[in-house]
Design a protein around this motif. Structure first.
Motif, mmCIF file in Angstrom:
data_model
loop_
_atom_site.group_PDB
_atom_site.id
_atom_site.type_symbol
_atom_site.label_atom_id
_atom_site.label_comp_id
_atom_site.label_asym_id
_atom_site.label_seq_id
_atom_site.Cartn_x
_atom_site.Cartn_y
_atom_site.Cartn_z
ATOM 1 N N SER A 230 0.845 -1.188 0.000
ATOM 2 C CA SER A 230 0.000 0.000 0.000
ATOM 3 C C SER A 230 0.876 1.231 0.000
ATOM 4 C CB SER A 230 -0.896 0.046 1.238
ATOM 5 O OG SER A 230 -1.862 -0.969 1.183
ATOM 6 N N TYR B 10 0.334 5.300 0.932
ATOM 7 C CA TYR B 10 -0.564 6.297 1.506
ATOM 8 C C TYR B 10 -0.148 7.662 0.996
ATOM 9 C CZ TYR B 10 -2.123 2.587 4.510
ATOM 10 O OH TYR B 10 -2.656 1.408 4.967
ATOM 11 N N GLU C 143 -5.315 9.209 0.746
ATOM 12 C CA GLU C 143 -5.668 8.053 -0.081
ATOM 13 C C GLU C 143 -4.764 6.876 0.244
ATOM 14 O OE1 GLU C 143 -6.998 10.365 -4.125
ATOM 15 O OE2 GLU C 143 -4.922 9.695 -3.954
ATOM 16 N N ARG C 144 -5.346 5.682 0.182
ATOM 17 C CA ARG C 144 -4.550 4.453 0.234
ATOM 18 C C ARG C 144 -4.602 3.850 -1.149
ATOM 19 N NH1 ARG C 144 -4.771 -0.928 0.446
ATOM 20 N NH2 ARG C 144 -7.023 -1.065 0.615
ATOM 21 N N VAL C 145 -3.448 3.697 -1.765
ATOM 22 C CA VAL C 145 -3.351 3.147 -3.113
ATOM 23 C C VAL C 145 -2.767 1.744 -3.016
ATOM 24 C CG1 VAL C 145 -2.336 3.438 -5.401
ATOM 25 C CG2 VAL C 145 -2.963 5.450 -4.056
ATOM 26 N N SER C 146 -3.425 0.791 -3.636
ATOM 27 C CA SER C 146 -2.904 -0.563 -3.695
ATOM 28 C C SER C 146 -1.900 -0.634 -4.837
ATOM 29 C CB SER C 146 -4.033 -1.565 -3.950
ATOM 30 O OG SER C 146 -3.493 -2.831 -4.258
ATOM 31 N N GLN D 131 -5.163 0.628 -7.808
ATOM 32 C CA GLN D 131 -6.445 1.265 -7.518
ATOM 33 C C GLN D 131 -6.393 1.955 -6.167
ATOM 34 O OE1 GLN D 131 -9.603 -1.556 -7.911
ATOM 35 N NE2 GLN D 131 -9.190 -1.936 -10.062
ATOM 36 N N THR D 132 -7.324 2.874 -5.969
ATOM 37 C CA THR D 132 -7.435 3.612 -4.708
ATOM 38 C C THR D 132 -8.697 3.149 -3.999
ATOM 39 O OG1 THR D 132 -6.340 5.478 -5.761
ATOM 40 C CG2 THR D 132 -7.466 5.922 -3.684
ATOM 41 N N ARG E 184 -10.320 6.376 0.453
ATOM 42 C CA ARG E 184 -10.060 7.809 0.343
ATOM 43 C C ARG E 184 -10.786 8.491 1.500
ATOM 44 N NH1 ARG E 184 -11.190 8.786 -5.016
ATOM 45 N NH2 ARG E 184 -8.986 8.719 -5.473
#
Length: 90
Positions: A18, A20, A29-32, A37-38, A41
């Motif tokens: 992840s 951040y 936002e946490r983005v994988s 993908q996000t 949020r």
């Protein structure tokens, strides 16, 4: 922009990587990194100054212009808010 990268061992198999991201407008936002993908949020309400992630990857502390916010890192679920005003109200 502020960013914190989470190593794979911190979150387990369900969420391998992840990232951040904290924006100047107060959006977090946490983005994988696995799917790009996000999934999470959160609008913090004021400009973000800093992010700190716990060693186990479970907690995120976001410092905004108005407060400190403790969040569950995997979901960005707010846990507690700590106002940062002085005794004089500034």
């Amino acid at each position: 922009m502020h960013a914190v990268l989470v190593p794979p061992q911190a979150l387990g198999a369900a969420d391998v990587h992840s990232l951040y991201l904290g924006q100047a407008d107060g959006t977090l936002e946490r983005v994988s990194l696995r799917t790009a993908q996000t999934p999470e949020r959160l609008a913090l309400g004021s400009p973000l100054h800093d992010l700190r992630l716990s060693a186990d990857g479970q907690w995120l502390l976001a410092a905004t212009a108005d407060d400190l916010q403790l969040l569950q890192a995997p979901t960005l679920q707010p846990v507690r808010r700590y106002p940062t005003t002085t005794k004089e109200g500034r």
